[in-house]
Motif scaffolding. Structure first.
Motif, mmCIF file in Angstrom:
data_model
loop_
_atom_site.group_PDB
_atom_site.id
_atom_site.type_symbol
_atom_site.label_atom_id
_atom_site.label_comp_id
_atom_site.label_asym_id
_atom_site.label_seq_id
_atom_site.Cartn_x
_atom_site.Cartn_y
_atom_site.Cartn_z
ATOM 1 N N UNK A 761 -2.738 -2.029 7.955
ATOM 2 C CA UNK A 761 -2.808 -3.685 7.968
ATOM 3 C C UNK A 761 -4.201 -3.898 8.865
ATOM 4 N N UNK A 762 -5.336 -4.412 7.955
ATOM 5 C CA UNK A 762 -6.460 -4.646 8.385
ATOM 6 C C UNK A 762 -6.315 -5.758 9.237
ATOM 7 N N UNK A 763 -5.747 -6.790 9.017
ATOM 8 C CA UNK A 763 -5.707 -8.017 9.987
ATOM 9 C C UNK A 763 -5.073 -7.651 11.271
ATOM 10 N N UNK A 764 -3.978 -7.033 11.338
ATOM 11 C CA UNK A 764 -3.226 -6.646 12.485
ATOM 12 C C UNK A 764 -3.922 -5.521 13.193
ATOM 13 N N UNK A 765 -4.591 -4.601 12.455
ATOM 14 C CA UNK A 765 -5.398 -3.560 12.982
ATOM 15 C C UNK A 765 -4.372 -2.447 13.340
ATOM 16 N N UNK A 766 -3.407 -2.071 12.631
ATOM 17 C CA UNK A 766 -2.271 -1.171 12.742
ATOM 18 C C UNK A 766 -1.824 -0.560 11.438
#
Length: 910
Positions: A761-766
Motif C-alpha cells: 500500500x503506497x499510500x500507507x507505506x506498508x
C-alpha cells in the motif's frame, strides 16, 4: 397511428380505438346470436399519434360502449344516462359532457323505427334519468361529427338487407340494460357443451332481467325500454377523457343535482364479475373488461364490503397433490388442490381457472352441470385469490392439449371451490416476462417471488444447499454453527457493528467469515468442519455484491492442497448436474502470474480463447518511434487477436479505440491514455507499415508470435504491467462478448494458485495481506519473508467458473512464531496483535495441527447454475445496489429510548 414492424416483418399497430376489435370478437365467438340486444363495453388504453393539443394525450384510457341489434335513439339516451351515473360514481361533480351525434336520423341514414318515437334530444330532455332539464337550449343544433362507420353497421340504407351480425328480433323483445359481456371469455376451441352452457347462462340472464325487481346487470342507470331490436343495426359510443370543450355545437349535459347511485351504493350487485380470458382485439388491446376496472372492489383496490364475504376456512380439506404435478396418470382420481388463481376465463357458462402453486399451473374447470356451487364460487374468483379446489382429474381433448406446460394434457373438473383469501390487484403481473422496474418488484417482493422464475431459482438454491450437506457428510465433515455476535477484528472490509446494551461503549461485530472460529475448531480436534453460513461485509455500493451473503465454509486438518481440490471438484461435479451439465475433473490450473499474463484477470473466463500475448520485445524493435522509450521505461506491450471470421470493420475498430478503450477501459484500469496499436494480418498491411518506417520482418515476427492467421486483426495496448494486464483483460472480455465467441451453455472451471502473499500500500507505506493474515506462505518462499516480502507466494487458491470467482481458500499458518512474524510484516505491533487476536494466538500455543480449507459462494454458484444475470435473482430477500431493503424500509431510524438504552448518540451528517 403508431405502427411497428415485428420480427417476422409483419406490421403491428397500437390500438387507436376499440370498436373494430370488439366487433371482431363478437363475430368470431358467435356472441351476437342472442336475444335481446347484445350490449358490450371495453375499458383500456388507446394510442393516437395526433398533433399536440392542450388536454390531449397520445396515450389515453377510454370506455367504449357497443350495442348490437338496436336502431332506436333510445339506446343513446340509456348510454348517456349511464355515463352520467358513471361519472358521479367516480366522484366527479364539476364537468361538461359533450354529445356530438345523439341519435340523429340524418346521420344514421335510417328512418325512426316507430312513428311515435320522439326525437333523441327531446327524449333525453324528457327522460326519467339524471339528465332531464339539463340540455342547454342553444345546443340543439346539428352534430359536430357523424357516427363512426363501424357504429353505423356499414352505413346501411333504408331497405337494405339485414346485417349479418344481427339476430332476428323476437316479437316484443326488450333489450336489457347495459352489462359487461365477457368477449374475452370466448375460446376458439369451445365445444358444443360449452356453447350450450353459454346459451343457457345468457337465457337465464335475460329471464332474470325481465322479472320485476331483479337484475343481473353490472350497471343500472335507468329503468325504461331502449327500443326494439333491429337486425340491421349496431350502435355505440365512447367516453374518452372529458375536458371542457373550447366551443362549438353539440349537446352539453351539466351534472344533475342528484343521480342514481351506481352499484355498491345502496343496491345489490349480482352480475358477472369480469375479467375473462385475454383474447386481444385487432389493435392489440383487450375486449370485455368490466367498467370499473376490477369488479367487486372498492376504489382503493381492496375487496369491497358491498357483497357477501367470500373467504372461507380450510375446514377438513387436506391437499392431496400440487397443481403442477398432475399428469395423465392421475386421470380419474379425485384430488384436492390449493393455490392462487393465476388467470380466469369465462366462456359464458363454463369458467376456467389456472390454479398456480410452487410446482406449476393446472387448469381447473367449473361447469354448472357438474356443480352449481363450484360454478358460482368460480364466478366470484379474481386474480391472486387463494383457492382450495376439490375435483376429478380428466384428460383434455386432443384439440385443447397445451404442450407448453407439463400439466397441459389434463384438467380438473371442480366439484367444490373454496375462496380461502381474497386479493387486491397486484401492482404488476405475476408472470415471468414483465418489464416492471426492479424497485417496484423489490418493494413487493412477496408478489415478485410468486413468479415461476423465482420458484425455480429458490428450488435450485435449496437443492444446492442440500447437495452440499450430503456431500460433506459423506466425507466425514461435521456441520457446526459458529457465533454471529463476535469480536471486531477489522482487516479488509468494514465490520457491521452491534452495540451492547449491557456494556455501554462496547460493540459486537457480525462475522465477515467464521475464519478464526473454524481454525480454532481444528485446534479443538474436530478434524473436519463445514457450515452453510451467513456472512456480513460493510462494503461500498457495488452492483454484484450484497452486504449479507451465504457461503459454504469448509476447514479440515492435515490436508494438502490436492485434498482440498479433490473434495471441492467432486462437489462441483454434482452441483453442475443440477443444471443438467456434465463437467469432468480434474479442473485445469493456472498460477496467478500466468492468469494475469494470458488473460489479464485472476478469474479468467475460459469459455472462449483470445489469449493475451506479451509482445514487448517485438514492439520495441518494430521501428516505430513511440515504443522503444516506453518499453525501456518499464512498460509492457500486450496483444489480443480478433479472428477474421468476426468481420470487424475499420469503422468499428476506430470506435473500439475511442469509445471502449479510451472512454471506459483506460479509466477503469487506471491506465495511461494511449491509443491501441492496430495491425491486420496480411501482406498489404505489413507493406503499408513498412512505408511508415517500420521493419516488415519484425512485423511478420509479431504476427507469428501472436498466432494471427490471414486477415486476423491484432490489438496492442502499452502501459505499466499491472494496468495494461487489467486493461487488456477487460478488452478481451468485451470483444469476446461482442463477437459472440462465448459459449453461453458451457461450464469452464479453473483453479488459480500461487497468489502473492502480500501487496504494498503506497499510500500507507506498508504491506497488506492480499488474502488474510492467517494464510501460510509457500515453503520455498519462506526465506524471503525477511528480505523481500513482496515476492513471497501464498498457499492460496481460488476456484473460478465462467469468469466468476465461486470459491477461495488457503492452507493456514499453524505455528505461533510464524504467525507473529506475519503480523510484524503487516506493521502490527505485538500489543495490537494481542489486543485483536490474542485468544487465537494463545490457542496456537496448545498444539495446532496443519489445517486449511475453502469458502464457496452459494449466491454466485446458484446464479450461474440458474443462468441469471445477478445474484439478487437467486436470493429470496436481497438488498438493492445501495444496500437498502425496499420491502421493509431498512435501514431506518430507531427510537430515542432505544438509543439511550444502548448508550449511543447519533451524529447525523449534514
Amino acid at each position: 397511428m403508431y405502427t411497428f414492424e415485428d420480427r417476422d416483418g409483419g406490421s403491428l399497430t397500437l390500438r387507436p380505438e376499440a370498436t373494430a376489435g370488439t366487433v371482431r370478437a363478437v363475430i368470431e365467438h358467435n356472441l351476437i346470436n342472442t336475444d335481446p340486444a347484445l350490449k358490450v363495453y371495453t375499458l383500456g388504453p388507446m394510442f393516437r399519434r395526433e398533433r399536440p393539443q392542450k388536454g390531449r394525450y397520445r396515450q389515453f384510457h377510454q370506455v367504449n360502449v357497443e350495442v348490437f341489434g338496436v336502431t332506436s335513439p333510445s339506446i343513446d339516451v340509456e348510454v348517456v344516462e349511464m355515463a352520467l351515473a358513471y361519472l358521479e360514481g367516480c366522484g366527479l361533480t364539476q364537468y361538461e359532457l359533450v354529445l356530438n351525434s345523439v341519435g340523429d336520423a340524418n346521420v344514421r341514414r335510417l328512418p325512426a323505427p316507430h312513428g311515435d318515437e320522439p326525437a333523441p334530444r327531446p327524449r333525453l330532455q324528457g327522460s326519467r334519468g339524471p339528465a332531464r332539464h339539463r340540455i342547454a337550449p342553444e345546443d340543439l343544433g346539428p352534430p359536430l361529427r357523424p357516427v363512426p362507420r363501424a357504429l353505423r353497421g356499414g352505413a346501411a340504407r333504408a331497405g337494405a338487407p339485414p346485417h349479418p351480425l344481427s339476430p332476428q328480433p323476437s316479437p316484443g323483445a326488450r333489450p336489457g340494460l347495459l352489462r359487461p359481456h365477457h368477449v374475452r371469455g370466448a375460446e376458439r376451441g369451445a365445444g358444443r357443451a360449452e356453447q350450450r352452457a353459454r346459451r343457457r347462462t345468457l337465457r337465464r340472464a335475460r329471464e332474470g332481467a325481465r322479472r320485476p325487481g331483479h337484475s343481473r346487470h353490472r350497471f343500472r342507470p335507468g329503468h325504461g325500454t331502449a327500443g326494439d331490436a333491429d337486425p340491421s343495426r349496431a350502435g355505440g359510443g365512447a367516453l374518452r377523457g372529458l375536458p371542457r370543450p373550447a366551443g362549438g355545437g353539440g349537446t352539453r349535459l351539466r351534472p344533475p343535482a342528484a343521480a342514481p347511485a351506481p352499484p355498491g351504493r345502496g343496491q345489490r350487485d349480482d352480475g358477472p364479475r369480469g375479467p375473462g380470458p385475454e383474447v386481444p382485439d385487432e389493435e392489440g388491446g383487450q375486449a370485455g373488461r368490466t367498467l370499473r376496472g376490477h369488479p367487486g372492489r372498492g376504489r382503493d383496490g381492496q375487496a369491497s364490503s358491498r357483497r357477501r364475504p367470500l373467504a372461507e376456512t380450510l375446514g377438513n380439506l387436506t391437499r392431496t397433490h400440487y397443481a403442477g404435478t398432475l399428469r395423465p396418470e392421475h386421470v380419474g382420481q379425485t384430488v384436492t388442490l390449493m393455490g392462487w388463481a393465476a388467470a380466469r376465463r369465462d366462456l359464458g357458462g363454463v369458467i376456467f381457472i389456472d390454479l398456480r402453486d410452487r410446482e406449476g399451473v393446472c387448469q381447473v374447470v367449473a361447469r354448472p352441470e357438474v356443480s352449481e356451487e363450484a360454478h358460482d364460487a368460480a364466478d366470484h374468483v379474481r386474480g391472486e385469490y387463494v383457492l382450495a379446489v376439490v375435483g376429478e382429474v380428466a384428460a383434455r381433448s386432443a384439440d385443447t392439449v397445451n404442450p407448453k406446460i407439463p400439466t397441459g394434457g389434463v384438467e380438473v373438473n371442480a366439484r367444490e371451490i373454496r375462496v380461502l383469501s381474497e386479493a387486491r390487484t397486484p401492482p404488476f403481473p405475476i408472470e415471468d416476462d414483465i418489464n416492471t422496474a426492479e424497485e417496484i418488484r423489490l418493494k413487493y417482493r412477496y408478489l415478485d417471488l410468486r413468479r415461476p422464475r423465482y420458484h425455480r431459482n429458490i428450488k435450485l438454491r435449496h437443492q444446492v444447499t442440500m447437495e452440499v450437506r450430503r456431500h460433506y457428510d459423506e466425507h466425514g465433515f461435521y456441520e457446526i454453527e459458529t457465533p454471529m455476535l463476535t469480536k471486531s477484528t477489522p482487516e479488509g472490509a468494514r465490520d457491521f457493528l452491534v452495540p451492547s446494551r449491557i456494556h455501554h461503549g462496547s460493540f459486537y461485530a457480525l462475522p465477515q467469515s467464521p475464519q478464526l472460529f473454524k481454525q480454532i475448531l481444528m485446534v479443538a480436534g474436530m478434524d473436519r468442519y463445514f457450515q452453510v453460513v451467513r456472512c456480513f461485509r460493510d462494503e461500498d455500493n457495488r452492483a454484484d455484491r450484497q452486504p449479507e451473503f451465504t457461503q459454504v465454509d469448509v476447514e479440515m486438518s492435515f490436508p494438502r492442497e490436492e485434498t482440498v481440490f479433490d473434495i471441492t471438484e467432486e462437489l462441483y461435479v454434482k452441483l453442475a448436474r443440477l443444471a443438467g451439465v456434465e463437467v469432468a475433473p480434474p479442473f485445469p490450473r493456472l498460477t496467478y502470474k500466468d492468469a494475469m499474463e494470458r488473460y489479464g484477470s485472476d478469474k479468467p473466463d475460459l469459455r472462449f480463447g483470445m489469449p493475451i500475448t506479451d509482445v514487448s520485445q517485438e514492439m520495441k524493435t518494430l521501428g516505430l518511434d513511440t515504443f522503444p522509450g516506453l518499453v525501456d521505461a518499464g512498460a509492457r506491450c500486450r496483444a489480443i487477436v480478433l479472428p477474421a471470421s468476426s468481420g470487424v470493420s475499420g469503422t468499428r475498430l476506430r470506435k473500439v479505440n475511442e469509445e471502449l478503450w479510451l472512454g471506459r477501459i483506460v479509466p477503469d484500469s487506471r491506465a495511461s491514455k494511449r491509443n491501441l496499436f492496430v495491425l491486420k494480418a496480411g501482406d498489404d498491411a505489413v507493406t503499408n507499415l513498412g512505408k511508415k518506417g517500420a521493419s516488415e520482418t519484425v512485423a511478420r515476427r509479431l504476427l507469428e508470435r501472436v498466432g494471427a492467421a490471414k486477415d486476423d486483426t491484432i490489438l496492442v495496448g502499452t502501459d505499466a504491467e499491472e494496468p495494461v494486464s487489467m486493461a487488456m483483460g477487460i478488452l478481451r472480455l468485451e470483444m469476446g462478448k461482442e463477437l459472440k465467441l462465448v459459449d453461453e451453455k458451457a461450464f469452464r472451471f479453473l483453479w488459480v494458485t500461487e497468489f502473492p502473499l502480500f501487496g504494498y500500500d503506497a499510500k500507507e507505506k506498508r504491506y497488506v495481506s492480499l488474502h488474510h493474515p492467517f494464510t501460510a506462505p509457500r515453503d520455498e518462499d519462506r526465506h524471503l519473508l525477511d528480505t523481500d516480502p513482496g515476492k513471497v507466494r501464498a498457499k492460496a487458491y481460488d476456484i473460478v467458473l465462467n469468469g466468476y470467482e465461486v470459491g477461495g481458500g488457503s492452507l493456514r499458518i499453524h505455528e505461533s512464531e510464524l504467525q507473529a512474524k506475519i503480523f510484524r510484516i503487516l506493521s502490527m505491533s505485538d500489543e495490537e496483535a494481542r489486543d485483536r487476536f490474542g485468544f487465537f494466538l494463545e490457542a496456537l500455543q496448545y498444539g495446532t495441527p496443519p489445517h486449511g480449507g475453502i469458502a464457496l459462494g452459494v449466491d454466485r454458484i446458484v446464479m450461474i447454475l440458474a443462468g441469471e444475470p445477478s445474484i439478487r435473482d437467486v436470493i429470496a430477500f436481497p438488498k438493492t445496489a445501495s444496500f437498502t431493503d425496499l420491502m421493509t424500509g431498512s435501514p431506518s431510524p430507531v427510537r430515542d429510548d432505544q438509543l439511550r438504552d444502548l448508550g449511543v448518540v447519533v451524529i447525523r451528517s449534514t
